[in-house]
Design a protein around this motif. Sequence first.
Motif, PDB file in Angstrom:
ATOM      1  N   SER A 122       0.835  -1.201   0.000  1.00 34.45           N
ATOM      2  CA  SER A 122       0.000   0.000   0.000  1.00 34.45           C
ATOM      3  C   SER A 122       0.872   1.255   0.000  1.00 34.45           C
ATOM      4  O   SER A 122       0.355   2.362   0.044  1.00 34.45           O
ATOM      5  CB  SER A 122      -0.941  -0.010   1.209  1.00 34.45           C
ATOM      6  N   ASP A 123       2.200   1.063  -0.028  1.00 37.41           N
ATOM      7  CA  ASP A 123       3.121   2.206  -0.113  1.00 37.41           C
ATOM      8  C   ASP A 123       3.059   2.805  -1.508  1.00 37.41           C
ATOM      9  O   ASP A 123       2.434   2.260  -2.410  1.00 37.41           O
ATOM     10  CB  ASP A 123       4.557   1.755   0.173  1.00 37.41           C
ATOM     11  N   GLY A 124       3.758   3.897  -1.691  1.00 41.30           N
ATOM     12  CA  GLY A 124       3.834   4.516  -3.002  1.00 41.30           C
ATOM     13  C   GLY A 124       4.517   3.599  -3.996  1.00 41.30           C
ATOM     14  O   GLY A 124       5.319   2.735  -3.630  1.00 41.30           O
ATOM     15  N   ALA A 125       4.218   3.773  -5.270  1.00 46.29           N
ATOM     16  CA  ALA A 125       4.745   2.898  -6.317  1.00 46.29           C
ATOM     17  C   ALA A 125       6.266   2.934  -6.368  1.00 46.29           C
ATOM     18  O   ALA A 125       6.910   1.885  -6.493  1.00 46.29           O
ATOM     19  CB  ALA A 125       4.153   3.297  -7.663  1.00 46.29           C
ATOM     20  N   GLU A 126       6.856   4.110  -6.266  1.00 52.20           N
ATOM     21  CA  GLU A 126       8.318   4.213  -6.340  1.00 52.20           C
ATOM     22  C   GLU A 126       8.986   3.550  -5.146  1.00 52.20           C
ATOM     23  O   GLU A 126       9.987   2.843  -5.294  1.00 52.20           O
ATOM     24  CB  GLU A 126       8.738   5.677  -6.437  1.00 52.20           C
TER      25      GLU A 126
END
Length: 128
Positions: free
Chosen positions: A95-99
């Motif tokens: 659920s973290d950012g894509a990068e």
Amino acid sequence: RDLFIGSEGTLGVITAATLELYPQPGTVSTALATLEWLDEAVGFLELARSRLGAALTGFEVMNRFSLELVRRHFPQLQQPLPGAAWTVLLEQSSSDGAEEAAQRFEDLLAAAFEKGLIADAAVAASFE
């Protein structure tokens, strides 16, 4: 004991259920990695668990024979890696950012290379 009512467990009615829901992951990263020995897969799994934690949602080990059957019966499918004794399908759902998720995934693969756990890897990419 009060959740299942029936006759000795053969016929019954469920009287209550609990459902635990999780949010849909923001990013999913998938890779194939080749290994020479099965015990390397165990080491790779341990490394993946320590680096990814709960974000590790898939780890499947396939032998050469299994993938050769796929290659023989589905020749139209692309083969991202040459045949190897063992291949691992690795999946991370985050659920973290894509990068940030992609960087963590790439760091895991780099660490596995450095430790000699995997011989080659291909990360899946989708271009929309």
